[in-house]
Design a protein around this motif. Structure first.
Motif, PDB file in Angstrom:
ATOM      1  N   LEU A  11       0.822  -1.211   0.000  1.00  0.00           N
ATOM      2  CA  LEU A  11       0.000   0.000   0.000  1.00  0.00           C
ATOM      3  C   LEU A  11       0.855   1.260   0.000  1.00  0.00           C
ATOM      4  O   LEU A  11       0.561   2.236  -0.701  1.00  0.00           O
ATOM      5  N   GLU A  12       1.917   1.246   0.786  1.00  0.00           N
ATOM      6  CA  GLU A  12       2.800   2.408   0.847  1.00  0.00           C
ATOM      7  C   GLU A  12       3.480   2.643  -0.505  1.00  0.00           C
ATOM      8  O   GLU A  12       3.645   3.782  -0.941  1.00  0.00           O
ATOM      9  N   CYS A  14       2.429   1.615  -3.544  1.00  0.00           N
ATOM     10  CA  CYS A  14       1.546   1.732  -4.713  1.00  0.00           C
ATOM     11  C   CYS A  14       0.456   2.780  -4.556  1.00  0.00           C
ATOM     12  O   CYS A  14      -0.354   2.960  -5.473  1.00  0.00           O
ATOM     13  N   SER A  15       0.412   3.452  -3.429  1.00  0.00           N
ATOM     14  CA  SER A  15      -0.612   4.469  -3.193  1.00  0.00           C
ATOM     15  C   SER A  15       0.037   5.826  -2.971  1.00  0.00           C
ATOM     16  O   SER A  15       1.178   5.918  -2.523  1.00  0.00           O
ATOM     17  N   ASP A  16      -0.708   6.850  -3.265  1.00  0.00           N
ATOM     18  CA  ASP A  16      -0.291   8.215  -2.956  1.00  0.00           C
ATOM     19  C   ASP A  16      -0.878   8.559  -1.592  1.00  0.00           C
ATOM     20  O   ASP A  16      -2.035   8.964  -1.475  1.00  0.00           O
ATOM     21  N   ARG A  17      -0.092   8.361  -0.535  1.00  0.00           N
ATOM     22  CA  ARG A  17      -0.599   8.528   0.829  1.00  0.00           C
ATOM     23  C   ARG A  17      -1.198   9.911   1.044  1.00  0.00           C
ATOM     24  O   ARG A  17      -2.275  10.049   1.635  1.00  0.00           O
ATOM     25  N   VAL A  20      -4.586  10.158  -0.807  1.00  0.00           N
ATOM     26  CA  VAL A  20      -5.607   9.354  -0.150  1.00  0.00           C
ATOM     27  C   VAL A  20      -6.066  10.042   1.132  1.00  0.00           C
ATOM     28  O   VAL A  20      -7.266  10.138   1.424  1.00  0.00           O
ATOM     29  N   GLY A 106     -10.786   0.199  -0.396  1.00  0.00           N
ATOM     30  CA  GLY A 106      -9.639  -0.651  -0.695  1.00  0.00           C
ATOM     31  C   GLY A 106      -9.992  -1.853  -1.550  1.00  0.00           C
ATOM     32  O   GLY A 106      -9.315  -2.883  -1.496  1.00  0.00           O
ATOM     33  N   HIS A 163       5.318  -0.676 -10.815  1.00  0.00           N
ATOM     34  CA  HIS A 163       5.267   0.550 -10.027  1.00  0.00           C
ATOM     35  C   HIS A 163       6.682   1.111  -9.845  1.00  0.00           C
ATOM     36  O   HIS A 163       7.657   0.356  -9.797  1.00  0.00           O
ATOM     37  N   LEU A 235      -7.843   8.420  -6.493  1.00  0.00           N
ATOM     38  CA  LEU A 235      -7.081   7.751  -5.440  1.00  0.00           C
ATOM     39  C   LEU A 235      -6.103   6.755  -6.046  1.00  0.00           C
ATOM     40  O   LEU A 235      -4.927   6.734  -5.723  1.00  0.00           O
ATOM     41  N   ARG A 236      -6.625   5.897  -6.926  1.00  0.00           N
ATOM     42  CA  ARG A 236      -5.783   4.973  -7.674  1.00  0.00           C
ATOM     43  C   ARG A 236      -6.472   4.775  -9.002  1.00  0.00           C
ATOM     44  O   ARG A 236      -7.704   4.797  -9.086  1.00  0.00           O
ATOM     45  N   TYR A 239      -9.431   2.133  -9.218  1.00  0.00           N
ATOM     46  CA  TYR A 239     -10.562   2.151  -8.299  1.00  0.00           C
ATOM     47  C   TYR A 239     -11.664   3.017  -8.894  1.00  0.00           C
ATOM     48  O   TYR A 239     -11.378   4.029  -9.540  1.00  0.00           O
TER      49      TYR A 239
END
Length: 266
Positions: A11-12, A14-17, A20, A106, A163, A235-236, A239
């Motif tokens: 998650l860290e 592959c996500s834009d903390r 999000v 999620g 990624h 967000l992603r 999604y």
């Protein structure tokens, strides 16, 4: 390394903390001093940060393994936040008409009944039952926030997604993944390969094929109205997010039987 911790690295990486967090903060600002639950909280990614920042959120999940990691993360942040181990099927019975906002995010919904044991059996009908239970846990007028995989992630031409490598907690992390649609089986296969420094980890999970049309049908069957996509949500890229509302009861219908009874001469 346990799977729940491995998911955190995923998650860290592959996500834009920041993005999000800002998105969820904006969502929560629409529910000041309201009753909010995240019923798919997992290890607490983002939600624990929001709780630390003063937001009141009841946290629950059906995976004991994920919640074990949640408690470790909460302790590291100095938070006295206890999650609830609760299956979606038990939401309405445990919290009848309680919440103003129920969050299921999620891409959790499509993993109904298959996440922990990765039992690849197509039984998307179970999702309708879970949505009915979520409906029952909401107050009249309350909202469900839910996301599902976007259609685009089921039709990538070469199947492999790479990624950008990054650093997470002092580890160099590289992630690639493949998402395959198993149309005949009604399933979607997600395969992940992660490199943490010199260690390689791989895992596979299956989920139900559940697109926007089927989600809308399931929400309607559960009783929800006002199903709305969150336009501009980034967000992603795989999604798609929706909100749906539990309607207020129709006052005239509610009192009509009583009025008829009082007029009955017998």
């Amino acid at each position: 390394m346990k799977f729940a911790e491995l998911m955190e690295f995923y998650l860290e990486a592959c996500s834009d903390r920041k993005q999000v967090t800002e998105h969820l903060e904006e969502l929560l600002l629409n529910f000041p001093e309201k009753s909010v639950m995240d019923c798919s909280v997992g290890t607490g990614f983002i939600m624990l940060d929001l709780i630390r920042d003063g937001h009141s959120i009841i946290c629950a999940d059906g995976s004991a393994a994920m919640l074990e990691r949640f408690e470790i993360n909460a302790a590291e942040l100095g938070l006295d936040t206890k999650p609830i181990h609760l299956d979606w099927a038990d939401l309405a019975g445990t919290f009848p008409d309680v919440f103003d906002l129920l969050i299921c995010r999620g891409n959790s919904l499509v993993y109904a009944n298959v996440w922990d044991n990765d039992n690849p059996v197509a039984d998307a009908a179970a999702i309708v039952g879970h949505l009915k239970s979520m409906y029952g846990a909401l107050k009249p007028g309350g909202f469900l926030y839910v996301d599902i995989p976007a259609h685009s992630d089921q039709s990538r031409p070469d199947g492999r997604i790479y990624h950008t490598p990054c650093e997470v907690r002092g580890w160099k992390v590289s992630v690639s993944e493949t998402i395959t649609l198993l149309a005949d089986a009604g399933l979607r296969r997600w395969e992940v390969r992660m490199e943490l420094d010199d260690e390689v980890f791989e895992f596979t999970r299956h989920s139900h094929v559940f697109d926007e049309t089927r989600l809308r049908q399931a929400l309607d069957h559960a009783g929800f109205t006002e199903v709305m996509p969150l336009e501009g949500n980034t967000l992603r890229d795989h999604y798609q997010v929706f909100t749906a509302r539990k309607p207020f009861p129709n006052v005239m219908q509610r009192f009509a039987p009583a009025a008829q009874d009082s007029a009955d001469p017998r």
